[in-house]
Design an enzyme around this catalytic site. Structure first.
Site, PDB file in Angstrom:
ATOM      1  N   PHE A 106       0.818  -1.213   0.000  1.00 46.69           N
ATOM      2  CA  PHE A 106       0.000   0.000   0.000  1.00 46.69           C
ATOM      3  C   PHE A 106       0.856   1.270   0.000  1.00 46.69           C
ATOM      4  CE2 PHE A 106      -0.242   2.580   3.857  1.00 46.69           C
ATOM      5  CZ  PHE A 106       0.537   1.863   4.744  1.00 46.69           C
ATOM      6  N   LYS A 107       2.144   1.140   0.329  1.00 46.06           N
ATOM      7  CA  LYS A 107       2.992   2.331   0.345  1.00 46.06           C
ATOM      8  C   LYS A 107       3.146   2.960  -1.044  1.00 46.06           C
ATOM      9  CE  LYS A 107       5.360   1.472   4.647  1.00 46.06           C
ATOM     10  NZ  LYS A 107       4.609   0.265   5.084  1.00 46.06           N
ATOM     11  N   ASP A 108       2.760   2.235  -2.096  1.00 46.97           N
ATOM     12  CA  ASP A 108       2.779   2.817  -3.436  1.00 46.97           C
ATOM     13  C   ASP A 108       1.868   4.043  -3.531  1.00 46.97           C
ATOM     14  OD1 ASP A 108       4.608   1.206  -4.842  1.00 46.97           O
ATOM     15  OD2 ASP A 108       3.119  -0.365  -5.148  1.00 46.97           O
TER      16      ASP A 108
END
Ligand code: PLP
Length: 432
Positions: A106-108
């Site tokens: 999810f850090k994208d």
């Protein structure tokens, strides 16, 4: 819109400064001075907007005056160009799969937006930035991929040599162009210490425009509101209260949900789903915030013993425990329970979760045993990223997604460097 530091309400800066500084000089975290209410018409019709369109609506008030409407549009359609499936795992229980971006975590969402914002803030001027990141794995790959080919921006990633997975190392070291990697002959703490020392080294910091892409950066936090809006848009027609279970470490993800809720998004409740590092669940129980050294678990992206976004949450809740409790319930699960959760999902529903998502699911099930709601757990990483943990539990080999195949075939290109600051500074100057 201005932003204040959680350490001093009078330390107020504009958006561009907040993004460039990352952490305020007084070591506080930046927060929006006021949280804007969104248009009712938009809130009632979110389901009709595409992912980039939602992003534009919710981020506009924060970037106004620094990023034009046209640029915001380009930037959002470029940053959020991947799938965001909402999978009904069992009746009323949904997995929001945040892992379909290029580095499969999810850090994208945050890294891709921040990279483009910084590129835009630097465009046309003679400002050059060098992003220094220390990583134990996930952050480095998301930042490398997010900042790849962003103009006027160099990225140098420090990772502990031999202590990241093959997949993570490939994701950080094979891109080339403006992305460089340093394999530090030490551990993650050595990497972090070298980065911190470089920021304090005024000559170096000013000459190369050193900036951090740490997860506390506002430009990484705010875009994380996006998927809460998107999911509510898909579910609100059902009419039941909607709750989110958030696998948490540093609490940036959950804080973004709280800000979304304050902007008017109807979210009934949040679950802080933790592993053995249960600082926030303990705080909710006892009223005492007591950071501790982190404990190693199989959901290692949540192994955080001193969650920095507590400062932001505290500011949103005026430092009042009762307000925290009204909005958040805490849960904690150990590694054995996490493995059972992964096995249960696979056996009962043929759904493969990663260890972080499994903790989100377990928290949700406990809460839903006594609440009639629509529940969403955030699935924060692709199970392949934790295949060493997942495969033995489900007794099945996971398939490498296509997006990773080219990366796995490329050679690792990294400069090896010792742990002394002198050596590191010399190597860095040689690279820039
Ligand atoms: C970073 C991360 C988390 C924790 O998110 P926070 O915003 O730090 O709470 C959870 N899961 C995965 C896979 C992560 O990479």
């Amino acid at each position: 819109m201005k932003f204040y530091s959680t350490n001093n309400n009078a330390n107020i800066v504009a958006f561009d400064t907040a993004v460039r500084q990352g952490l305020a000089y007084d070591k506080g975290l930046f927060m929006p001075e006021s949280i804007p209410d969104l248009d009712q018409e938009f809130l009632a019709n979110i389901g009709n907007y595409s992912l980039p369109e939602v992003a534009i609506e919710i981020l506009r008030p924060y970037v106004q005056g620094h990023i034009s409407e046209a640029t915001l549009e380009t930037l959002c359609s470029d940053a959020f160009n991947f799938e965001l499936p909402l999978v009904e795992v069992e009746t009323n229980v949904y997995s929001l799969e945040l892992y379909h971006g290029p580095t499969l975590a999810f850090k994208d969402f945050g890294a891709r937006f921040m990279a483009r914002v910084l590129g835009e803030l630097n465009a046309g001027g003679d400002q050059q930035n060098t992003i220094l990141v220390a990583t134990s794995g996930d952050t480095g790959s998301a930042v490398a991929s997010g900042f790849y080919k962003v103009p006027n921006t160099r990225v140098v990633i420090l990772y502990p040599k031999g202590k990241v997975s093959t997949l993570q190392e490939k994701q950080m070291t094979t891109l080339g162009e403006n992305i460089s990697a340093l394999a530090i002959e030490g551990n993650f703490d050595d990497c972090q210490r070298l980065v911190k020392q470089a920021f304090l080294d005024k000559d170096l910091a000013e000459k190369y425009g050193l900036t951090s892409a740490n997860s506390i950066n506002l430009a990484r936090l705010l875009p994380q509101m996006l998927y809460y809006f998107y999911a509510v848009g898909k579910l609100q027609a059902a009419g039941k209260p909607i709750i989110f279970s958030v696998p948490s470490g540093n609490y940036g993800n959950l804080t973004a949900g709280l800000i979304a809720s304050k902007m008017g998004l109807p979210i009934d409740h949040f679950l802080a789903a933790a592993n053995a590092n249960k600082i926030i669940p303990e705080y909710l129980k006892t009223g005492k915030f007591e950071p501790k050294p982190s404990i190693k678990t199989i959901s290692n992206a949540m192994d955080v013993g001193d969650p920095s976004n507590f400062a932001r949450m505290n500011s949103l809740f005026d430092g009042e425990l009762s307000k925290f409790r009204r909005k958040i319930t805490g849960y904690s699960f150990n590694d054995a329970e996490t493995r059972d959760g992964i096995a249960f999902l696979k056996e009962q529903y043929n759904y493969i979760a990663d260890p972080h998502g499994a903790i989100g699911y377990l928290a949700l099930k406990e809460y839903m045993a006594s609440h009639n709601v629509t529940g969403v757990f955030l699935e924060t990483a692709h199970p392949i990223k934790f295949r060493e943990e997942v495969e033995p539990v489900i007794q099945e080999q996971l398939i490498l997604p296509d997006i990773l195949k080219p990366v796995m075939d490329k050679p690792v290109i990294a400069t090896t460097c010792g742990t002394s600051y002198e050596e590191f500074a010399a190597v860095l100057k040689g690279m820039l």
